[in-house]
Design a protein around this motif. Structure first.
Motif, short mmCIF file in Angstrom:
data_model
loop_
_atom_site.label_atom_id
_atom_site.label_comp_id
_atom_site.label_asym_id
_atom_site.label_seq_id
_atom_site.Cartn_x
_atom_site.Cartn_y
_atom_site.Cartn_z
N TYR A 135 0.67 -1.21 0.09
CA TYR A 135 0.06 -0.02 0.11
C TYR A 135 0.70 1.35 0.14
CZ TYR A 135 -3.30 3.48 1.36
OH TYR A 135 -3.98 4.81 1.56
N THR A 136 1.90 1.07 0.81
CA THR A 136 2.71 2.36 1.06
C THR A 136 3.48 2.57 -0.41
OG1 THR A 136 4.75 1.24 1.85
CG2 THR A 136 3.11 2.23 3.25
N GLN A 137 3.80 1.66 -1.16
CA GLN A 137 4.28 1.75 -2.47
C GLN A 137 3.49 2.04 -3.54
OE1 GLN A 137 8.01 1.83 -2.90
NE2 GLN A 137 7.96 2.02 -0.77
N LYS A 138 2.27 1.81 -3.30
CA LYS A 138 1.14 2.16 -4.29
C LYS A 138 0.95 0.91 -5.34
CE LYS A 138 1.07 7.13 -4.05
NZ LYS A 138 0.97 7.13 -2.64
N HIS A 168 -1.09 -2.61 -5.96
CA HIS A 168 -2.14 -3.33 -5.57
C HIS A 168 -2.11 -4.87 -4.98
CE1 HIS A 168 -2.07 -4.58 -9.73
NE2 HIS A 168 -2.95 -5.52 -9.34
#
Length: 160
Positions: free
Chosen positions: A131-134, A136
């Protein structure tokens, strides 16, 4: 290797620490390469086999596969084949069933629950890191496509 012995409770590893010399690479060489234990084998050949065992130990400890090992070992031995590496990996896992079971359990946790447990018991959640690295969470189709990609890529390499 000491941490692997401790967390997996692998009897062969523990015995090597308590009763042996603590040389895991020689332990692996004995299990994977029958000629390593042959008294007729030269010192130079034993050293080369121990080097190959070292590659096996570290590659498998860090999640490598027979293909990873093949890529590393062909630098040491130009005549080695992927099939040779697969056989080595199979002999390795057969010789350390406790460690093999522990690794399989960790891989299953990573695949199904997207978590990893550290040696101290801390749980690392892949979803929050993703999530922090965008990134999915992979869908079922993503996983299938990824596996198919690597199957095709390996087939191309084998045919080359």
């Amino acid at each position: 290797m000491r941490v692997a012995a401790n967390i997996s409770k692998e009897e062969a590893f523990i015995k090597e620490f308590l009763e042996g010399s603590g040389d895991f690479h020689s332990l692996t060489a004995k299990a994977v390469f029958p000629e390593f234990s042959d008294p007729k084998t030269s010192k130079a050949r034993r050293k080369a086999l121990r080097s190959l065992a070292k590659i096996l130990n570290f590659a498998l400890l860090y999640g490598g596969t027979a293909y990873t090992i093949f890529e590393s070992m062909k630098k040491e031995d130009k005549n080695i084949t992927f099939e040779d590496c697969k056989e080595m990996v199979d002999r390795y896992w057969a010789g350390v069933p406790g460690f093999a079971a522990w690794v399989a359990k960790q891989q299953e946790l990573a695949k199904t629950k997207m978590i990893c447990k550290t040696a101290t018991g801390r749980i690392v959640k892949f979803k929050s890191a993703m999530y922090t690295q965008k990134i999915h969470e992979p869908t079922e189709d993503d996983v299938k496509n990824y596996r198919k990609y690597w199957e095709l890529k390996n087939m191309v390499k084998e045919l080359s």
